[in-house]
Design an enzyme around this catalytic site. Structure first.
Site, PDB file in Angstrom:
ATOM      1  N   HIS A 268     -53.316  46.636 -35.140  1.00 36.34           N
ATOM      2  CA  HIS A 268     -54.093  47.144 -34.047  1.00 36.34           C
ATOM      3  C   HIS A 268     -54.618  48.079 -34.895  1.00 36.34           C
ATOM      4  O   HIS A 268     -53.982  49.490 -35.203  1.00 36.34           O
ATOM      5  CB  HIS A 268     -52.655  48.114 -33.523  1.00 36.34           C
ATOM      6  CG  HIS A 268     -54.045  48.994 -31.821  1.00 36.34           C
ATOM      7  ND1 HIS A 268     -53.216  49.142 -30.735  1.00 36.34           N
ATOM      8  CD2 HIS A 268     -54.693  49.363 -32.484  1.00 36.34           C
ATOM      9  CE1 HIS A 268     -54.146  49.761 -30.139  1.00 36.34           C
ATOM     10  NE2 HIS A 268     -55.020  49.798 -31.463  1.00 36.34           N
TER      11      HIS A 268
ATOM     12  N   HIS B  49     -58.932  49.955 -35.189  1.00 36.83           N
ATOM     13  CA  HIS B  49     -60.116  50.224 -34.966  1.00 36.83           C
ATOM     14  C   HIS B  49     -60.905  50.623 -36.573  1.00 36.83           C
ATOM     15  O   HIS B  49     -60.763  51.300 -37.033  1.00 36.83           O
ATOM     16  CB  HIS B  49     -60.328  51.716 -33.438  1.00 36.83           C
ATOM     17  CG  HIS B  49     -59.384  51.720 -32.664  1.00 36.83           C
ATOM     18  ND1 HIS B  49     -60.030  51.078 -31.823  1.00 36.83           N
ATOM     19  CD2 HIS B  49     -58.072  52.703 -33.109  1.00 36.83           C
ATOM     20  CE1 HIS B  49     -59.024  51.538 -31.129  1.00 36.83           C
ATOM     21  NE2 HIS B  49     -58.157  52.099 -31.530  1.00 36.83           N
ATOM     22  N   LEU B  50     -62.373  49.693 -36.371  1.00 30.35           N
ATOM     23  CA  LEU B  50     -63.024  49.608 -37.365  1.00 30.35           C
ATOM     24  C   LEU B  50     -64.661  50.095 -36.849  1.00 30.35           C
ATOM     25  O   LEU B  50     -65.273  50.226 -37.533  1.00 30.35           O
ATOM     26  CB  LEU B  50     -63.411  48.194 -37.970  1.00 30.35           C
ATOM     27  CG  LEU B  50     -62.697  47.634 -38.885  1.00 30.35           C
ATOM     28  CD1 LEU B  50     -63.218  46.323 -39.245  1.00 30.35           C
ATOM     29  CD2 LEU B  50     -62.062  48.356 -40.057  1.00 30.35           C
ATOM     30  N   ARG B  51     -64.775  50.336 -35.653  1.00 26.36           N
ATOM     31  CA  ARG B  51     -66.034  51.247 -35.291  1.00 26.36           C
ATOM     32  C   ARG B  51     -67.462  50.407 -35.847  1.00 26.36           C
ATOM     33  O   ARG B  51     -66.800  48.881 -35.601  1.00 26.36           O
ATOM     34  CB  ARG B  51     -66.620  52.724 -35.966  1.00 26.36           C
ATOM     35  CG  ARG B  51     -65.211  53.609 -35.770  1.00 26.36           C
ATOM     36  CD  ARG B  51     -64.689  53.832 -34.315  1.00 26.36           C
ATOM     37  NE  ARG B  51     -64.134  54.111 -34.309  1.00 26.36           N
ATOM     38  CZ  ARG B  51     -62.999  54.942 -33.114  1.00 26.36           C
ATOM     39  NH1 ARG B  51     -62.566  53.573 -31.721  1.00 26.36           N
ATOM     40  NH2 ARG B  51     -61.838  55.628 -32.631  1.00 26.36           N
TER      41      ARG B  51
ATOM     42  N   ASN C 288     -62.987  49.108 -28.700  1.00 30.40           N
ATOM     43  CA  ASN C 288     -63.637  49.818 -27.628  1.00 30.40           C
ATOM     44  C   ASN C 288     -64.394  50.172 -28.300  1.00 30.40           C
ATOM     45  O   ASN C 288     -64.231  51.478 -28.735  1.00 30.40           O
ATOM     46  CB  ASN C 288     -62.512  50.709 -27.174  1.00 30.40           C
ATOM     47  CG  ASN C 288     -62.311  51.384 -28.379  1.00 30.40           C
ATOM     48  OD1 ASN C 288     -62.030  50.657 -29.691  1.00 30.40           O
ATOM     49  ND2 ASN C 288     -61.438  52.410 -28.490  1.00 30.40           N
TER      50      ASN C 288
ATOM     51  N   LYS D  93     -57.548  42.883 -24.460  1.00 25.90           N
ATOM     52  CA  LYS D  93     -57.289  44.377 -24.745  1.00 25.90           C
ATOM     53  C   LYS D  93     -57.384  44.743 -23.058  1.00 25.90           C
ATOM     54  O   LYS D  93     -58.356  44.983 -22.759  1.00 25.90           O
ATOM     55  CB  LYS D  93     -57.093  45.210 -25.272  1.00 25.90           C
ATOM     56  CG  LYS D  93     -57.510  46.498 -25.470  1.00 25.90           C
ATOM     57  CD  LYS D  93     -55.881  46.973 -26.195  1.00 25.90           C
ATOM     58  CE  LYS D  93     -55.845  48.326 -25.912  1.00 25.90           C
ATOM     59  NZ  LYS D  93     -55.667  49.319 -27.481  1.00 25.90           N
TER      60      LYS D  93
ATOM     61  N   HIS E 276     -53.170  48.575 -23.667  1.00 26.15           N
ATOM     62  CA  HIS E 276     -52.482  49.990 -23.713  1.00 26.15           C
ATOM     63  C   HIS E 276     -51.831  50.749 -22.516  1.00 26.15           C
ATOM     64  O   HIS E 276     -52.549  50.865 -21.677  1.00 26.15           O
ATOM     65  CB  HIS E 276     -54.117  51.126 -24.396  1.00 26.15           C
ATOM     66  CG  HIS E 276     -53.964  52.589 -24.293  1.00 26.15           C
ATOM     67  ND1 HIS E 276     -54.023  53.074 -25.568  1.00 26.15           N
ATOM     68  CD2 HIS E 276     -53.452  53.149 -23.319  1.00 26.15           C
ATOM     69  CE1 HIS E 276     -54.106  54.161 -25.268  1.00 26.15           C
ATOM     70  NE2 HIS E 276     -53.589  54.423 -24.287  1.00 26.15           N
TER      71      HIS E 276
ATOM     72  N   HIS F  49     -48.634  50.290 -29.901  1.00 29.80           N
ATOM     73  CA  HIS F  49     -48.569  51.609 -30.582  1.00 29.80           C
ATOM     74  C   HIS F  49     -47.486  52.357 -29.409  1.00 29.80           C
ATOM     75  O   HIS F  49     -48.168  53.345 -28.581  1.00 29.80           O
ATOM     76  CB  HIS F  49     -49.874  52.923 -30.585  1.00 29.80           C
ATOM     77  CG  HIS F  49     -50.990  52.932 -29.009  1.00 29.80           C
ATOM     78  ND1 HIS F  49     -50.961  52.647 -27.887  1.00 29.80           N
ATOM     79  CD2 HIS F  49     -52.057  53.213 -29.409  1.00 29.80           C
ATOM     80  CE1 HIS F  49     -51.827  52.057 -27.409  1.00 29.80           C
ATOM     81  NE2 HIS F  49     -52.572  52.105 -27.946  1.00 29.80           N
TER      82      HIS F  49
ATOM     83  N   LEU G 236     -53.975  59.387 -28.899  1.00 31.72           N
ATOM     84  CA  LEU G 236     -53.192  58.543 -27.588  1.00 31.72           C
ATOM     85  C   LEU G 236     -52.386  57.568 -27.269  1.00 31.72           C
ATOM     86  O   LEU G 236     -53.247  56.663 -28.598  1.00 31.72           O
ATOM     87  CB  LEU G 236     -54.244  58.415 -26.284  1.00 31.72           C
ATOM     88  CG  LEU G 236     -54.707  60.631 -25.799  1.00 31.72           C
ATOM     89  CD1 LEU G 236     -55.958  59.530 -25.036  1.00 31.72           C
ATOM     90  CD2 LEU G 236     -53.184  60.142 -25.434  1.00 31.72           C
TER      91      LEU G 236
ATOM     92  N   ASP H  99     -53.204  51.674 -35.595  1.00 33.29           N
ATOM     93  CA  ASP H  99     -54.123  52.319 -35.030  1.00 33.29           C
ATOM     94  C   ASP H  99     -54.969  53.657 -35.510  1.00 33.29           C
ATOM     95  O   ASP H  99     -55.492  54.866 -34.768  1.00 33.29           O
ATOM     96  CB  ASP H  99     -52.851  53.357 -33.919  1.00 33.29           C
ATOM     97  CG  ASP H  99     -53.585  53.706 -32.599  1.00 33.29           C
ATOM     98  OD1 ASP H  99     -55.533  52.826 -31.805  1.00 33.29           O
ATOM     99  OD2 ASP H  99     -53.926  53.992 -31.620  1.00 33.29           O
TER     100      ASP H  99
ATOM    101  N   HIS I 107     -63.018  59.545 -36.352  1.00 32.85           N
ATOM    102  CA  HIS I 107     -63.748  60.209 -36.139  1.00 32.85           C
ATOM    103  C   HIS I 107     -64.893  60.820 -36.486  1.00 32.85           C
ATOM    104  O   HIS I 107     -63.782  61.216 -37.928  1.00 32.85           O
ATOM    105  CB  HIS I 107     -63.079  60.996 -34.953  1.00 32.85           C
ATOM    106  CG  HIS I 107     -62.473  59.703 -33.379  1.00 32.85           C
ATOM    107  ND1 HIS I 107     -63.330  59.083 -32.208  1.00 32.85           N
ATOM    108  CD2 HIS I 107     -61.246  59.883 -33.538  1.00 32.85           C
ATOM    109  CE1 HIS I 107     -62.474  58.863 -31.329  1.00 32.85           C
ATOM    110  NE2 HIS I 107     -61.600  58.733 -31.992  1.00 32.85           N
TER     111      HIS I 107
ATOM    112  N   ALA J 239     -59.165  61.615 -29.464  1.00 33.63           N
ATOM    113  CA  ALA J 239     -58.397  61.381 -29.835  1.00 33.63           C
ATOM    114  C   ALA J 239     -58.220  60.047 -30.400  1.00 33.63           C
ATOM    115  O   ALA J 239     -59.565  59.420 -30.303  1.00 33.63           O
ATOM    116  CB  ALA J 239     -57.330  60.914 -28.224  1.00 33.63           C
TER     117      ALA J 239
END
Ligand code: NCD
Ligand code: ZN
Length: 352
Positions: free
Chosen positions: A13, A15-17, A41, A99, A136, A174, A224, A255, A259, A271
């Site tokens: 899980h 997030h790579l952007r 996302n 997802k 989620h 998560h 979150l 996760d 940011h 978050a």
């Protein structure tokens, strides 16, 4: 014990952007992990196999030479995802899960699902072609306390969905509560869960105070689902280390969610905790605290590929017992990010 050698782990899980920011965070993950389930996302979200394939190419193009890494792509489920799109995703061989973000639940979830019943055709197709649903797991109703949203999700969304789509395989992403850990350990083998390092290491006090007990808002610990009470942290550690039984249903998912510093240190902070630069080390710290370092390899390197039906990695990595200090900031596109636990000393360091 001074060194710890493991089969190279995967992150189930992440997030790579995108763009320059992605190029800055990707090497941290690729240095530690062979593969990662890449969350969809983005803005706009990755809703089709064509978008997922293009995103995958951008990730591979940003990978520094000499690093091997396989991005495992996901689709972002919406009220309008068609059965055909699901079949295309499966046939692509590149998409490994779909997802579910309840609309408004977290960062970039505005396009998420308003009612799971609207996704019946997609869910039918997913169970038919065996493409897992990654959830989620939080309800979003304003009247439900933020700390109770995961527990409410089990009764209101997860149980009905599993009753209506019994062959669907599900990853409860998560997890943060005793209720979620116990549900997964006690259910059938078509459900598994990822657990982050930060939910294994910290309880909700950490949102409001420093490691040495000084009070103050700590925005870099805000993610979150939000950190929970100590009893929940203990239950998650127990699940990861096999104390609830069915340890094979729990696996590593950082996760890690970068940011910009300014968007975390803000009157309305985002978050997400960035842990990719120290992920395996943070997990080693948690498992050592639980007296279960011998359980880390299965959690980090075996249970995930076994659930996803992928081969386990062949290579090995080594951690050494060596104090090191997490950097205060890291470059993030044209700005900087602050890693979780910045400035703190970690006792394990990944050396290969
Ligand atoms: C994630 C993000 O920033 O994309 N944030 C987080 O707090 N975990 C989204 C998510 O996984 O909820
Ligand atoms: Zn996430």
């Amino acid at each position: 014990m001074q060194t710890l050698t493991l089969t190279r782990p995967d992150d189930w899980h992440l997030h790579l952007r995108d763009g320059a920011a992605m190029a800055d965070v990707l090497p941290y993950t690729a240095r530690q992990f062979a593969r990662a389930i890449v969350m969809p996302n983005l803005k706009p979200p990755v809703t089709t196999s064509a978008l997922a394939a293009a995103y995958r190419e951008r990730i591979l193009a940003a990978l520094p030479s000499g690093l091997r890494f396989e991005p495992l792509m996901t689709l972002y489920l919406t009220d309008n995802t068609s059965a055909d799109e699901i079949r295309r995703a499966k046939a692509s061989g590149l998409v490994h899960g779909v997802k579910l973000y309840p609309a408004g639940a977290t960062t970039n979830s505005d396009a998420g699902v308003t009612q799971l019943a609207r996704c019946a055709r997609a869910l039918d197709a997913m169970q038919e072609v065996d493409l897992p649903l990654l959830v989620h797991g939080e309800v979003t109703h304003a009247h439900v306390d933020v700390f109770d949203r995961e527990r409410a999700f089990i009764d209101e969304v997860l149980l009905p969905a599993r009753r209506d789509f019994p062959a669907l395989r599900v990853v409860f992403e998560h997890i943060t509560t005793q209720e979620a850990a116990e549900y997964v350990a006690g259910a059938d083998g078509r459900i598994a869960a990822t657990i982050t390092a930060h939910h294994l290491l910290y309880n909700r006090n950490r949102l409001f105070m420093t490691a040495d007990g000084r009070t103050g808002m700590r925005p870099h610990w805000y993610c979150l689902p939000v950190l929970k009470r100590e009893r929940h942290r203990q239950a998650l550690l127990g699940a990861a280390c096999g104390k609830l039984g069915r340890a094979e249903r729990f696996f590593l998912g950082t996760d890690s969610a970068p940011h910009p510093k300014g968007e975390k240190e803000s009157a309305c902070g985002c978050a997400g905790c960035f842990t990719a630069a120290s992920a395996v080390e943070l997990y080693a710290m948690a498992f050592e605290e639980a007296g279960a370092l011998d359980r880390l390899e299965a959690f980090a390197s075996f249970n995930g590929p076994d659930f996803y039906g992928l081969p386990r990695n062949g290579e090995r990595v080594t951690l050494e017992r060596r104090d090191w200090t997490l950097p205060a900031e890291l470059k993030f596109g044209d700005t900087v990010l602050v890693p979780l636990s910045a400035g703190e000393v970690l006792p394990w360091k990944l050396v290969t």
